[in-house]
Design an enzyme around this catalytic site. Structure first.
Site, mmCIF file in Angstrom:
data_model
loop_
_atom_site.group_PDB
_atom_site.id
_atom_site.type_symbol
_atom_site.label_atom_id
_atom_site.label_comp_id
_atom_site.label_asym_id
_atom_site.label_seq_id
_atom_site.Cartn_x
_atom_site.Cartn_y
_atom_site.Cartn_z
ATOM 1 N N GLU A 117 -9.855 4.101 6.131
ATOM 2 C CA GLU A 117 -9.049 4.552 7.278
ATOM 3 C C GLU A 117 -9.890 5.297 8.323
ATOM 4 O O GLU A 117 -9.731 5.079 9.516
ATOM 5 C CB GLU A 117 -7.866 5.395 6.802
ATOM 6 C CG GLU A 117 -6.861 4.638 5.930
ATOM 7 C CD GLU A 117 -6.306 3.381 6.574
ATOM 8 O OE1 GLU A 117 -6.506 3.169 7.782
ATOM 9 O OE2 GLU A 117 -5.668 2.578 5.850
ATOM 10 N N GLU B 243 0.854 -1.182 0.000
ATOM 11 C CA GLU B 243 0.000 0.000 0.000
ATOM 12 C C GLU B 243 0.892 1.235 0.000
ATOM 13 O O GLU B 243 1.862 1.279 0.752
ATOM 14 C CB GLU B 243 -0.918 0.035 1.224
ATOM 15 C CG GLU B 243 -1.921 1.169 1.120
ATOM 16 C CD GLU B 243 -2.944 1.177 2.263
ATOM 17 O OE1 GLU B 243 -2.891 0.300 3.146
ATOM 18 O OE2 GLU B 243 -3.773 2.092 2.256
ATOM 19 N N ALA C 226 1.837 -0.168 10.708
ATOM 20 C CA ALA C 226 1.504 -1.562 10.410
ATOM 21 C C ALA C 226 0.705 -1.607 9.115
ATOM 22 O O ALA C 226 0.286 -0.564 8.604
ATOM 23 C CB ALA C 226 0.673 -2.153 11.543
ATOM 24 N N MET C 227 0.495 -2.829 8.619
ATOM 25 C CA MET C 227 -0.214 -2.966 7.339
ATOM 26 C C MET C 227 -1.139 -4.181 7.376
ATOM 27 O O MET C 227 -0.732 -5.271 7.772
ATOM 28 C CB MET C 227 0.824 -3.079 6.206
ATOM 29 C CG MET C 227 0.229 -3.273 4.835
ATOM 30 S SD MET C 227 -0.802 -1.853 4.359
ATOM 31 C CE MET C 227 -1.997 -2.662 3.321
ATOM 32 N N GLU C 228 -2.358 -3.964 6.899
ATOM 33 C CA GLU C 228 -3.440 -4.935 7.066
ATOM 34 C C GLU C 228 -3.527 -5.994 5.967
ATOM 35 O O GLU C 228 -4.626 -6.530 5.725
ATOM 36 C CB GLU C 228 -4.767 -4.170 7.130
ATOM 37 C CG GLU C 228 -5.228 -3.519 5.806
ATOM 38 C CD GLU C 228 -4.843 -2.044 5.653
ATOM 39 O OE1 GLU C 228 -3.877 -1.623 6.307
ATOM 40 O OE2 GLU C 228 -5.495 -1.340 4.866
ATOM 41 N N ASN C 229 -2.431 -6.352 5.299
ATOM 42 C CA ASN C 229 -2.463 -7.352 4.224
ATOM 43 C C ASN C 229 -3.349 -8.539 4.615
ATOM 44 O O ASN C 229 -3.272 -9.028 5.730
ATOM 45 C CB ASN C 229 -1.053 -7.886 3.976
ATOM 46 C CG ASN C 229 -0.041 -6.779 3.935
ATOM 47 O OD1 ASN C 229 -0.124 -5.888 3.112
ATOM 48 N ND2 ASN C 229 0.919 -6.807 4.864
ATOM 49 N N HIS D 263 -6.774 -2.167 15.050
ATOM 50 C CA HIS D 263 -6.994 -1.408 13.811
ATOM 51 C C HIS D 263 -6.758 -2.300 12.590
ATOM 52 O O HIS D 263 -7.607 -2.383 11.686
ATOM 53 C CB HIS D 263 -6.061 -0.194 13.798
ATOM 54 C CG HIS D 263 -6.164 0.651 12.574
ATOM 55 N ND1 HIS D 263 -6.892 1.815 12.526
ATOM 56 C CD2 HIS D 263 -5.631 0.500 11.331
ATOM 57 C CE1 HIS D 263 -6.801 2.342 11.317
ATOM 58 N NE2 HIS D 263 -6.033 1.559 10.570
ATOM 59 N N GLU D 264 -5.613 -2.973 12.573
ATOM 60 C CA GLU D 264 -5.303 -3.808 11.392
ATOM 61 C C GLU D 264 -6.290 -4.959 11.286
ATOM 62 O O GLU D 264 -6.708 -5.331 10.193
ATOM 63 C CB GLU D 264 -3.858 -4.328 11.455
ATOM 64 C CG GLU D 264 -2.780 -3.261 11.606
ATOM 65 C CD GLU D 264 -2.911 -2.076 10.664
ATOM 66 O OE1 GLU D 264 -3.385 -2.249 9.540
ATOM 67 O OE2 GLU D 264 -2.549 -0.952 11.088
ATOM 68 N N HIS E 213 -9.565 -3.875 9.792
ATOM 69 C CA HIS E 213 -9.495 -3.657 8.340
ATOM 70 C C HIS E 213 -9.950 -4.892 7.560
ATOM 71 O O HIS E 213 -10.295 -4.784 6.386
ATOM 72 C CB HIS E 213 -8.050 -3.349 7.922
ATOM 73 C CG HIS E 213 -7.714 -1.877 7.867
ATOM 74 N ND1 HIS E 213 -8.544 -0.938 7.306
ATOM 75 C CD2 HIS E 213 -6.606 -1.200 8.281
ATOM 76 C CE1 HIS E 213 -7.973 0.259 7.383
ATOM 77 N NE2 HIS E 213 -6.804 0.131 7.977
HETATM 78 N N1 HT7 Z 1 -3.231 0.923 5.644
HETATM 79 C C1 HT7 Z 1 -1.902 1.022 6.130
HETATM 80 C C2 HT7 Z 1 -1.177 2.059 5.353
HETATM 81 C C3 HT7 Z 1 0.303 1.897 5.287
HETATM 82 C C4 HT7 Z 1 1.123 2.639 4.457
HETATM 83 C C5 HT7 Z 1 0.836 3.622 3.533
HETATM 84 C C6 HT7 Z 1 1.904 4.218 2.819
HETATM 85 C C7 HT7 Z 1 3.190 3.807 3.090
HETATM 86 C C8 HT7 Z 1 3.467 2.806 3.995
HETATM 87 C C9 HT7 Z 1 2.420 2.241 4.698
HETATM 88 N N2 HT7 Z 1 2.412 1.272 5.633
HETATM 89 C C10 HT7 Z 1 1.082 1.048 6.008
HETATM 90 C C11 HT7 Z 1 -1.834 1.317 7.584
HETATM 91 C C12 HT7 Z 1 -3.129 1.385 8.244
HETATM 92 O O1 HT7 Z 1 -3.773 2.408 8.234
HETATM 93 O O2 HT7 Z 1 -3.597 0.410 8.773
HETATM 94 ZN ZN ZN Z 2 -5.636 1.698 8.613
#
Ligand code: HT7
Ligand code: ZN
Length: 865
Positions: A321, A122, A263-266, A298-299, A302
């Site tokens: 978001e 993302e 963090a990232m919600e993959n 949060h993740e 998502h």
């Molecule tokens: N949805 C995720 C966004 C995110 C992100 C965006 C741009 C660059 C790096 C990134 N790492 C994670 C995070 C979230 O809102 O859950």
């Molecule tokens: Zn998010």
């Protein structure tokens, strides 16, 4: 670089029904074999070329359609796109690409973090992995095989459920993952490394067993329990509050140290910055424990608000978001103290989001254009977006809001949709018309609401008149009135609540009347901060003191205290600038004493009530920001309140000190918050005996909250020698713990001391500092530039030049971080003339650099416009 506009949105010309990926990971390079089942989008008429995104770093090795290899004449490549002019209506596209994750310092796409492969796709990172329609409205089912050396990378992960694994030649092995839920490329993830795992399981409401795994470095295995507990609590909460169940057989989280955000919600495979997942009493503060709980939730949330229902395009980012932040803040409110959570969220919104709304990057919750989407992961999209969802919740009530969210998830499951679709579901479920309400998505800026009142004693009728306006923002000069809920209460002189409810303000001016009142009430307005606005009412100090004591709304009690302190501090700032002597009014001391001695209050609430408004909040409220005057006045007040209430602070400190072993529960956190606030005031008296108390706390602490508080309070006090002693001791104890050492850097960088810049420059050479690691940049460079206003705004411009040098250095290496670090320089219009000149000169210097990234270019050029 040219902007992209929302008005130009077009549905994709081709859809990808199935994506098959095979990754061959080597030390020098990675080969990516992609097989895509492509079909023309029936919703688009006419024949179009196939366009695939592909970053300039991709080396295209082979491209074929239905088995036939394409020659260079069959396609063209420009900028970020690969065009194939002539394709059938339905076909299989195969593509072999070579990439170099070990050289990837931008931390977008596939990269290496401390020897482990991981991804961040993302918003537009997937185009750094292979050629693909990298846009959120192309949703595809993915099957992914990861192949690597078995010894170096025993753990191979991707989205979905594992379906096959086995050995390959040369000591290599592979695992195949199948994700049955269609998803956009931004939710793709891959991890390969030598990782330890904490395992657990969860039985869903319908009785399915889900395997839960949290991966991290072996040495961090003892720091994963809190995240696991938070995950299970979040899964239960989403079932109970939103009726949402998890859908795959396995849910994985991986902790990595090199990560641009939190963090990232993959799908099924969240990737987390270690700072948002690791927690242990010895190494983690209460605030960080709560952050872990909030980010894990949060993740997880998502999975529905973002993954099952995703965004049509990146202008709709707040769809996922804003809604998810609202969901996670309600979760945290339910797990901890609701009032305290609201105070924390609103403090941040009013300080940082309001400043963003008043700055050159101000944008609506649904922006109309952008140059680089990474620059739009902002407080406006996240926090203001959450406030917009909260207003819908307030207007509809919990039950009807739930009907709306049920309808939204049912109607749009598996689709990529817009914020309009979200509001429409709320409108359809409630029968209400939200046409005007939608201006919250399209108009930028923080609305002002001015309130006046009148009282007809003969009839017992009280009226409130509300006038709303909204300042101009870049590209938007005229604003139409917003539809906003204004929660209120009417309080009698004896503190009794006469009436309460929610007013709906829709016009630019509106009067509301209240009959049959026995006396003229004091209005408690915008309870719970029911709309993200700046509300003013000509409160007298007596009225504010009444609300501080009696308001039935905890948030507004706190806010009344803040208003008293802000009024006084603004007056003192004027006095300071006029060269007058400063003094602390007795009434303030009395009201603070009353709060401090009120043992019926939650200690966390007391700590919030007695914390002076921050320098950043005072700066946001100022016409022209006088950095030194703000700092001097806050320090004056802190010291004066410290001396005037010294016995009470000591008593509170002792009352809140406990022999119980550490626990991160809300009650214990509250006690520690008040204890450490009291310690701060005690140190402000500059008495040696009280320094000894702080040093004792530092040495004896069994937890990081108390130890870190003692460290930063002593370092930021006038006791320089003691400060250095504690820093050295802290270093000896914790040099092996990366996250703890980030605090060691941050405490020094945020020290409002004249030698701070020199010290920060020295710390850059410290062996534990690594300019490639965003956490390190945040704890040193960002802490200095954003949390040390007196040093950053030094009159010789040295702070500005320091930041400028960093931006130039990071521009190509990590553009996302470079653009984020820039924020303090972009606010130049708010400062006095001399500072403005130095700040704009620095921005011009950056703009003149060759090969500016889109990220940095957008922020600098918009700041100077
Ligand atoms: N949805 C995720 C966004 C995110 C992100 C965006 C741009 C660059 C790096 C990134 N790492 C994670 C995070 C979230 O809102 O859950
Ligand atoms: Zn998010």
């Amino acid at each position: 670089p040219e902007p992209i506009y929302l008005k130009d949105y077009k549905a994709p010309a081709y859809l990808i029904d199935h994506t098959d990926l095979r990754f061959e990971l080597y030390e020098e390079e990675t080969l990516v074999r992609a097989t895509l089942k492509v079909r023309r989008n029936p919703a688009r008429s006419g024949k179009s070329p196939l366009e695939l995104h592909g970053h300039e770093s991709l080396e295209l090795c082979r491209l074929s359609i239905d088995g036939e290899v394409l020659s260079e004449r069959d396609f063209s490549r420009d900028d970020e796109l690969l065009h194939i002019a002539d394709v059938p209506d339905e076909f299989v596209l195969e593509c072999l690409t070579r990439i170099h994750p070990q050289l990837n310092t931008a931390l977008e796409g596939l990269y290496k973090s401390d020897g482990m492969f991981c991804t961040q796709c993302e918003a537009e990172g997937f185009r750094r992995i292979t050629f693909y329609p990298d846009r959120p409205d192309v949703m595809s089912v993915f099957r992914t095989t990861v192949e690597a050396d078995r010894k170096l990378y025993p753990v191979l992960l991707s989205n979905g459920n594992p379906v096959e694994s086995g050995s390959a030649d040369d000591g290599r092995h592979f695992v195949t993952w199948d994700d049955p839920f269609p998803k956009p490329a931004y939710l793709f993830a891959l991890v390969a490394g030598d990782l330890a795992v904490l395992e657990d399981s969860y039985i869903t409401a319908s009785g399915r067993k889900v395997k839960l795994q949290i991966y991290g470095e072996n040495k961090d295995l003892d720091k994963l329990d809190h995240a696991m507990l938070s995950l299970k609590n979040a899964m239960r909460w989403d079932e109970e509050v939103y009726g949402r169940e998890y859908d795959l057989d396995i849910y994985m989280i991986v902790a990595v140290d090199f990560f641009n955000m939190g963090a990232m919600e993959n799908k099924g495979l969240n990737i987390f910055n270690t700072s948002c997942v690791l927690a242990s009493p010895r190494t983690t503060t209460d605030a960080a424990f709560q952050r872990v709980e909030g980010v894990v939730a949060h993740e997880y949330f998502h999975n529905w608000s973002g993954n099952r229902v995703t965004c049509r395009d990146w202008f709709q980012l707040s769809l996922k978001e804003g809604f998810t932040v609202f969901r996670d803040s309600e979760f945290s409110a339910d797990m901890n103290s609701r009032t305290v959570k609201r105070i924390e969220d609103v403090s941040m919104l009013r300080t940082a989001q309001f400043a963003e709304d008043a700055g050159p990057m101000a944008h609506p919750v649904r922006p109309e254009s952008f140059i680089e989407i990474s620059n739009f992961y902002t407080l406006t999209i996240y926090e203001k977006g959450a406030e917009v969802v909260r207003m819908l919740h307030t207007l509809l009530g919990a039950e009807t809001f739930r009907k709306g969210s049920d309808l939204y998830f049912e109607r749009h499951d598996g689709q990529a949709v817009t914020t309009d679709d979200f509001v429409q579901a709320m409108a359809d479920a409630s029968g209400r018309d939200f046409t005007q309400f939608k201006r919250w998505y399209s108009q930028a800026g923080t609305p002002r609401v001015e309130v006046s009142d009148s009282w007809d004693a003969a009839k017992g009728v009280y009226s409130l008149t509300l006038r709303q306006s909204c300042p101009a923002t870049p590209g938007q000069t005229e604003k139409l009135p917003f539809h906003m809920p204004v929660a209120y209460g009417l309080v009698a002189q004896n503190g009794v609540e006469l009436e309460a409810g929610v007013l709906e303000l829709t016009d630019s001016e509106q009067t509301f009347t209240f009959d049959d009142l026995p006396e003229k009430p004091v209005p408690s307005l915008l309870r719970g901060f029911s709309a993200p606005v700046k509300l003013s009412y000509p409160y007298s100090d007596e009225q504010l003191l009444l609300l501080l004591k009696h308001d039935g709304d905890g948030f507004n009690r706190w806010d009344a205290g803040q208003r008293i302190a802000v009024n006084l501090m603004q007056q003192l700032i004027e006095d300071h600038l006029a060269g007058k002597a400063l003094s602390l009014p007795d009434a303030m001391v009395d009201s603070w004493r009353a709060v401090l001695n009120d043992e019926s209050l939650d200690p966390a609430m007391v700590a919030h009530l007695l914390r002076l408004p921050s320098e950043a909040y005072l700066a946001e409220l100022a016409e022209v920001i006088q950095v030194d005057a703000i700092h001097a006045v806050r320090e004056f007040l802190r010291k004066a309140l410290a001396v005037a209430l010294q016995p009470e602070w000591l008593e509170a400190y002792k009352r809140c000190t406990s022999d119980e072993p550490y626990s991160p529960d809300a009650e214990s956190c509250a006690r520690r918050a008040l204890k450490n606030l009291a310690l701060g005031y005690l140190l402000a008296t500059d008495e040696d005996a009280l320094l000894a108390l702080a040093e004792e706390q530092f040495v004896d602490a069994d937890n990081m909250t108390d130890q870190q508080a003692a460290l930063s309070l002593v370092v930021h006090s006038g006791f320089r020698e003691a400060g250095q002693r504690l820093l050295d001791d802290f270093h000896t104890r914790w040099h092996h713990e990366a996250l703890v050492m980030n605090q060691w850097f941050a405490v020094q960088a945020s020290d409002p001391w004249s030698g701070a810049l020199e010290r920060v420059k020295t710390l850059q050479e410290h062996p534990l500092f690594d300019a490639k690691n965003p956490n390190k940049l945040r704890s040193l460079v960002a802490a200095f530039c954003a949390q040390n206003p007196v040093s950053f705004h030094a009159q010789d411009g040295s702070g500005y030049r320091y930041l400028g040098d960093w931006i130039i250095k990071l521009n190509k290496k990590n553009p996302q971080i470079a653009a984020r670090l820039l924020t303090p320089l972009t606010r130049w219009k708010r400062y006095p003339q001399a500072a403005q000149q130095l700040m704009t000169a620095e921005l011009e210097r950056i703009l003149a650099q060759p090969e500016l990234s889109k990220d940095v270019y957008e922020v600098v050029s918009k700041s100077l416009a």
